[in-house]
Design a protein around this motif. Structure first.
Motif, PDB file in Angstrom:
ATOM      1  N   VAL A   1       7.302   7.871 -50.251  1.00 39.48           N
ATOM      2  CA  VAL A   1       5.871   7.671 -50.028  1.00 39.48           C
ATOM      3  C   VAL A   1       5.632   6.611 -48.952  1.00 39.48           C
ATOM      4  O   VAL A   1       4.577   6.569 -48.326  1.00 39.48           O
ATOM      5  N   THR A   2       6.634   5.746 -48.723  1.00 41.63           N
ATOM      6  CA  THR A   2       6.499   4.707 -47.691  1.00 41.63           C
ATOM      7  C   THR A   2       7.149   5.116 -46.372  1.00 41.63           C
ATOM      8  O   THR A   2       7.213   4.313 -45.445  1.00 41.63           O
ATOM      9  N   GLY A   3       7.627   6.343 -46.291  1.00 42.24           N
ATOM     10  CA  GLY A   3       8.268   6.816 -45.070  1.00 42.24           C
ATOM     11  C   GLY A   3       9.736   7.117 -45.296  1.00 42.24           C
ATOM     12  O   GLY A   3      10.206   7.198 -46.433  1.00 42.24           O
ATOM     13  N   MET A   4      10.480   7.273 -44.203  1.00 38.82           N
ATOM     14  CA  MET A   4      11.898   7.591 -44.283  1.00 38.82           C
ATOM     15  C   MET A   4      12.710   6.353 -44.678  1.00 38.82           C
ATOM     16  O   MET A   4      12.554   5.288 -44.084  1.00 38.82           O
ATOM     17  N   VAL A   5      13.552   6.517 -45.681  1.00 42.71           N
ATOM     18  CA  VAL A   5      14.427   5.425 -46.120  1.00 42.71           C
ATOM     19  C   VAL A   5      15.866   5.757 -45.744  1.00 42.71           C
ATOM     20  O   VAL A   5      16.455   6.714 -46.247  1.00 42.71           O
ATOM     21  N   GLN A   6      16.396   4.962 -44.835  1.00 44.05           N
ATOM     22  CA  GLN A   6      17.799   5.005 -44.444  1.00 44.05           C
ATOM     23  C   GLN A   6      18.262   3.568 -44.260  1.00 44.05           C
ATOM     24  O   GLN A   6      17.466   2.700 -43.882  1.00 44.05           O
ATOM     25  N   PHE A   7      19.539   3.311 -44.523  1.00 43.27           N
ATOM     26  CA  PHE A   7      20.050   1.957 -44.426  1.00 43.27           C
ATOM     27  C   PHE A   7      21.048   1.803 -43.284  1.00 43.27           C
ATOM     28  O   PHE A   7      21.810   2.731 -42.986  1.00 43.27           O
ATOM     29  N   ASP A   8      21.045   0.614 -42.672  1.00 43.10           N
ATOM     30  CA  ASP A   8      22.048   0.339 -41.643  1.00 43.10           C
ATOM     31  C   ASP A   8      23.316  -0.200 -42.304  1.00 43.10           C
ATOM     32  O   ASP A   8      23.433  -0.224 -43.532  1.00 43.10           O
ATOM     33  N   ASN A   9      24.274  -0.645 -41.508  1.00 44.84           N
ATOM     34  CA  ASN A   9      25.562  -1.088 -42.040  1.00 44.84           C
ATOM     35  C   ASN A   9      25.452  -2.329 -42.923  1.00 44.84           C
ATOM     36  O   ASN A   9      26.359  -2.615 -43.710  1.00 44.84           O
ATOM     37  N   PHE A  10      24.361  -3.074 -42.768  1.00 44.60           N
ATOM     38  CA  PHE A  10      24.171  -4.270 -43.586  1.00 44.60           C
ATOM     39  C   PHE A  10      23.444  -3.970 -44.897  1.00 44.60           C
ATOM     40  O   PHE A  10      23.421  -4.802 -45.808  1.00 44.60           O
ATOM     41  N   GLY A  11      22.810  -2.793 -44.984  1.00 50.05           N
ATOM     42  CA  GLY A  11      21.993  -2.478 -46.149  1.00 50.05           C
ATOM     43  C   GLY A  11      20.516  -2.687 -45.898  1.00 50.05           C
ATOM     44  O   GLY A  11      19.688  -2.508 -46.785  1.00 50.05           O
ATOM     45  N   ASP A  12      20.166  -3.076 -44.652  1.00 52.34           N
ATOM     46  CA  ASP A  12      18.754  -3.203 -44.275  1.00 52.34           C
ATOM     47  C   ASP A  12      18.190  -1.827 -43.936  1.00 52.34           C
ATOM     48  O   ASP A  12      18.916  -0.944 -43.474  1.00 52.34           O
ATOM     49  N   ILE A  13      16.883  -1.681 -44.129  1.00 52.04           N
ATOM     50  CA  ILE A  13      16.259  -0.409 -43.788  1.00 52.04           C
ATOM     51  C   ILE A  13      16.276  -0.220 -42.271  1.00 52.04           C
ATOM     52  O   ILE A  13      16.068  -1.171 -41.509  1.00 52.04           O
ATOM     53  N   LYS A  14      16.535   1.013 -41.848  1.00 55.24           N
ATOM     54  CA  LYS A  14      16.522   1.319 -40.417  1.00 55.24           C
ATOM     55  C   LYS A  14      15.081   1.478 -39.933  1.00 55.24           C
ATOM     56  O   LYS A  14      14.256   2.078 -40.613  1.00 55.24           O
ATOM     57  N   ASP A  15      14.816   0.941 -38.746  1.00 60.49           N
ATOM     58  CA  ASP A  15      13.516   1.110 -38.107  1.00 60.49           C
ATOM     59  C   ASP A  15      12.371   0.683 -39.020  1.00 60.49           C
ATOM     60  O   ASP A  15      11.354   1.368 -39.149  1.00 60.49           O
ATOM     61  N   GLY A  16      12.534  -0.473 -39.666  1.00 61.39           N
ATOM     62  CA  GLY A  16      11.519  -0.966 -40.588  1.00 61.39           C
ATOM     63  C   GLY A  16      10.214  -1.308 -39.880  1.00 61.39           C
ATOM     64  O   GLY A  16      10.222  -1.875 -38.781  1.00 61.39           O
ATOM     65  N   SER A  17       9.113  -0.977 -40.497  1.00 61.08           N
ATOM     66  CA  SER A  17       7.798  -1.230 -39.901  1.00 61.08           C
ATOM     67  C   SER A  17       7.136  -2.447 -40.542  1.00 61.08           C
ATOM     68  O   SER A  17       7.549  -2.922 -41.607  1.00 61.08           O
ATOM     69  N   LEU A  18       6.096  -2.934 -39.876  1.00 58.50           N
ATOM     70  CA  LEU A  18       5.252  -4.007 -40.389  1.00 58.50           C
ATOM     71  C   LEU A  18       3.797  -3.582 -40.244  1.00 58.50           C
ATOM     72  O   LEU A  18       3.456  -2.865 -39.302  1.00 58.50           O
ATOM     73  N   THR A  19       2.951  -4.043 -41.137  1.00 60.61           N
ATOM     74  CA  THR A  19       1.526  -3.788 -41.012  1.00 60.61           C
ATOM     75  C   THR A  19       0.783  -5.115 -40.949  1.00 60.61           C
ATOM     76  O   THR A  19       0.964  -5.976 -41.816  1.00 60.61           O
ATOM     77  N   LEU A  20      -0.011  -5.277 -39.918  1.00 60.79           N
ATOM     78  CA  LEU A  20      -0.831  -6.478 -39.752  1.00 60.79           C
ATOM     79  C   LEU A  20      -2.199  -6.261 -40.380  1.00 60.79           C
ATOM     80  O   LEU A  20      -2.804  -5.193 -40.230  1.00 60.79           O
TER      81      LEU A  20
END
Length: 380
Positions: free
Chosen positions: A346-365
């Motif tokens: 529901v928040t978009g595509m969830v994929q992780f990088d080699n560290f376990g961080d979300i790939k292409d993470g977004s921010l909302t202002l």
């Protein structure tokens, strides 16, 4: 003896029949502050987890062709690192198959070592300190952008969009508050090396009186004050800024970026005077998907989403999907599937990088207009 020998096969048969009929239970832990100043955020997270678990069970959750029951074990860490490690050990002792949490960076990091040592995967829906995923723990993941991106983006926005030339910074000395404030300073200076940091002050996560700090800052006449901390402190701080006649713009990270901030700040919230950012955010067609979730959430709990319930919901779904892909709830077996997951949530595509961080993470202002949290834009 003849009577006994006839009963033994019958007893064994009944025992096996009971075992065959018993449904396997998969335990998923969830930890957030359900007590204390951030309890409204913790309950929001917990509701997101419950919603996901209930929906998965209602659909008939299957592993390797067999129906299993997902059980949510919830714990309260009160946003306290010591309590966080205590409940983490409690979940390990309960033999949970995975953990969703914690909410705060200050509890997530120490708890992550306990989960790692036990070989239990952990997905945080909201902890943003870079330290969490830089420890090298194979089972540590998050579904939101980290402070490097959040704080840095806010720092650049403060100079570029808000025109700040002199800035004062306050943080609450937690892992989150200090981390996001430091990244904010880096981001602001990177965008405009000549920007003046006219003050750096410290408070704590339970403070209520900021008179001394704000009086010192007022004398330095900043254009903008950045606060690294939570809404329970940021709201009263805004109220006291108003009382002291401080007209600087106010900025903070996801910790203050809640619907509750306006209530906590009272008339100190101002009109479009506060800018904050949430880790996460959607655009285009995904906006309707997220809106549908928030509608279902409100119908179920008679409450608005605070911040991270959708990310908790997705974190549970991601963990459950990895288990299904592995055909097992054994952490050692589904962890490889978690690492390569590609889940449309529901928040978009969830994929992780080699560290376990979300790939292409977004921010909302966001800002606040007429006391309402109002979206400005989504950035990546």
């Amino acid at each position: 003896m003849q009577f006994t020998t006839k009963l033994i096969p019958l007893a064994i048969a009944m025992a096996f029949a009971g075992t065959a009929g018993a449904q396997e239970v998969v335990k998923i832990g969830h930890v957030a502050p359900i007590s204390g100043a951030s309890a409204h955020l913790g309950k929001d997270n917990e509701n997101g987890a419950k919603m996901a678990i209930e929906e998965l069970n209602a659909k008939g959750f299957m592993l390797n062709g067999k129906k299993v029951t997902l059980q949510l074990l919830t714990e309260d860490d009160a946003a306290d690192p010591k309590q966080g490690t205590a409940v983490a050990q409690k979940l390990v002792d309960a033999k949970v198959n995975g953990v969703i949490g914690h909410l705060n960076s200050g509890t997530t990091v120490p708890a992550s070592r306990i989960y790692n040592d036990a070989g239990i995967p952990q997905i945080s829906p909201s902890a943003t300190t870079p330290t969490y995923t830089k420890q090298g723990f194979q089972g540590a993941f998050r579904v939101v952008a980290n402070d490097n991106k959040l704080g840095g983006t806010l720092g650049r926005y403060a100079v570029d969009k808000l025109g700040a030339k002199s800035i004062a910074v306050i943080d609450d000395r937690t892992a989150y508050g200090q981390g996001v404030a430091d990244e904010f300073i880096k981001g602001a200076k990177a965008k405009f090396p000549g920007v003046k940091m006219v003050g750096k002050e410290f408070t704590n996560a339970n403070a209520t009186d900021f008179t001394a700090i704000l009086t010192s800052i007022k004398a330095k006449k900043p254009d903008l004050i950045f606060f690294g901390g939570m809404d329970s402190v940021g709201g009263p701080m805004l109220k006291q800024m108003k009382a002291l006649g401080i007209n600087a713009k106010f900025m903070g990270g996801d910790g203050i970026c809640t619907e509750a901030l306006a209530r906590l700040a009272g008339d100190g919230i101002g009109e479009a005077n506060v800018t904050c950012a949430e880790a996460g955010g959607v655009q285009g067609a995904q906006e309707k998907v997220l809106a549908d979730f928030t509608t279902r959430y409100k119908k179920k709990y008679n409450a608005d989403v605070q911040i991270y319930a959708p990310y908790v919901y997705d974190a549970v779904m991601v963990m459950a999907t990895a288990m299904q892909n592995a055909k097992s709830a054994d952490p050692a077996k589904y962890l490889p599937e978690l690492k390569k997951i590609k889940y449309q949530g529901v928040t978009g595509m969830v994929q992780f990088d080699n560290f376990g961080d979300i790939k292409d993470g977004s921010l909302t202002l966001f800002t606040y207009k007429s006391g309402k949290k109002t979206k400005i834009e989504v950035v990546r």
